[in-house]
Write an enzyme that holds these catalytic residues in place. Structure first.
Site, short mmCIF file in Angstrom:
data_model
loop_
_atom_site.label_atom_id
_atom_site.label_comp_id
_atom_site.label_asym_id
_atom_site.label_seq_id
_atom_site.Cartn_x
_atom_site.Cartn_y
_atom_site.Cartn_z
N ASN A 145 -28.45 -1.38 -37.51
CA ASN A 145 -27.25 -2.42 -37.13
C ASN A 145 -27.59 -3.68 -36.10
O ASN A 145 -26.95 -4.12 -35.63
CB ASN A 145 -26.08 -1.79 -37.02
CG ASN A 145 -25.87 -1.18 -35.51
OD1 ASN A 145 -26.98 -1.21 -34.90
ND2 ASN A 145 -24.85 -0.49 -35.28
N ASP A 164 -30.00 4.83 -22.23
CA ASP A 164 -28.78 5.26 -22.53
C ASP A 164 -28.76 6.90 -22.51
O ASP A 164 -29.78 7.45 -22.41
CB ASP A 164 -28.42 4.87 -23.88
CG ASP A 164 -29.52 4.62 -24.95
OD1 ASP A 164 -30.39 5.35 -24.92
OD2 ASP A 164 -29.49 3.84 -25.82
N HIS A 208 -28.61 -2.92 -32.90
CA HIS A 208 -28.35 -2.45 -31.47
C HIS A 208 -29.49 -2.57 -30.81
O HIS A 208 -30.63 -2.01 -31.36
CB HIS A 208 -27.13 -1.36 -31.54
CG HIS A 208 -27.98 0.01 -31.85
ND1 HIS A 208 -27.00 1.22 -31.89
CD2 HIS A 208 -29.10 0.36 -31.88
CE1 HIS A 208 -28.06 2.12 -32.22
NE2 HIS A 208 -29.27 1.70 -32.11
N GLU A 220 -23.63 -1.95 -29.09
CA GLU A 220 -23.44 -1.95 -30.86
C GLU A 220 -22.97 -3.44 -31.08
O GLU A 220 -22.62 -4.33 -29.91
CB GLU A 220 -22.24 -1.13 -31.21
CG GLU A 220 -22.61 0.34 -31.14
CD GLU A 220 -23.61 1.05 -31.71
OE1 GLU A 220 -24.36 0.16 -32.42
OE2 GLU A 220 -23.59 2.12 -31.97
P1 PGA Z 1 -34.69 5.03 -33.87
O1 PGA Z 1 -33.38 4.44 -33.25
O2 PGA Z 1 -35.98 5.12 -33.22
O3 PGA Z 1 -34.37 6.56 -33.95
O4 PGA Z 1 -34.72 4.42 -35.43
C1 PGA Z 1 -33.59 3.22 -32.65
C2 PGA Z 1 -32.48 2.50 -32.06
O5 PGA Z 1 -31.25 3.20 -32.53
O6 PGA Z 1 -32.58 1.91 -31.19
#
Ligand code: PGA
Length: 240
Positions: free
Chosen positions: A135, A66, A137, A142
């Protein structure tokens, strides 16, 4: 789904880096799907060490999950910048083999279609790395994202904006949209590694691995994939 529970963040990074290196040794022209965020930083540090000890990345192709809409490649919080700083510049990647959606493209929908087409034209992703949001994702898909989604422009959830505000001066500066590889695009990878560390991910990991398969828990789709390894530290695995 293979679940590997390790002691801590360092062992998680070590385990995942070993799997990535094994793939590159077996297939030097591997296509890797890469993730950003804080979770994979330890993996990237180790990949740099492996490179310094002779592992060749020059034939590897990469696709990132992304990119924020509106952030140029040289913006310090863009994922292009993150990848350059933490991996690409340090392992001698050929830049033309590194792909990240362009969040500043004039036609964002065309950019999404181009991205999926490019992945297909390389023969698909051999090994996809994933973190998981609090969450659940994956990428920036999302809760509620249809499992059939391809790469698309997405609105970030409030919780994601809050989670990622730590990287910006304030939550107001976090972009509200991103281009994200879709759930279907991710599921087309031949092998997937999901990694997570820390107690803040325990509920998401539990829901992804043991809960019902539902678009409300995007990572739960991985239960339907034939080759997934989940590497989690004890804190993230505490509800399993
Ligand atoms: P993080 O993010 O590694 O900064 O916890 C993980 C994600 O949002 O997929």
């Amino acid at each position: 789904m293979r679940i590997v529970v390790v002691n801590n963040y360092d062992s998680m990074s070590d385990e995942v880096a070993k799997l990535v290196i094994a793939k590159i040794r077996k297939k030097p022209a591997s296509v890797l799907g890469l993730a950003t965020g804080s979770t994979p930083l330890g993996v990237y540090e180790l990949l740099v060490e492996y490179h310094e000890n002779g592992v060749d990345f020059s034939q590897v192709t990469t696709f990132n999950l992304d990119e924020y809409v509106g952030l140029a490649a040289d913006h310090p919080q863009s994922y292009r910048h993150y990848m350059e700083k933490n991996l690409f510049a340090k392992v001698g990647m050929e830049r033309k083999r590194t792909h990240i959606p362009d969040g500043t493209a004039a036609d964002l929908d065309a950019e999404c279609r181009r991205y999926d087409e490019l992945i297909r034209s390389t023969g698909g992703i051999d090994l996809q790395l994933l973190g998981i949001g609090s969450n659940a994702h994956i990428g920036f898909n999302e809760p509620g994202t249809p499992f059939g989604s391809e790469t698309q422009v997405v609105d970030l959830a409030e919780s994601t904006i809050r989670d990622n505000a730590r990287f910006f001066a304030s939550a107001d500066e976090v972009p509200t949209q991103a281009i994200s590889m879709g759930i279907k695009s991710i599921m087309q990878a031949k092998n997937i590694i999901l990694m997570a560390n820390g107690g803040s991910k325990a509920d998401a990991v539990f829901a992804a691995v043991k809960g019902p398969v539902t678009p409300e828990v995007p990572a739960s789709v991985l239960q339907l994939h034939p080759s997934v390894t989940v590497v989690v530290d004890q804190a993230a695995a505490s509800r399993l």
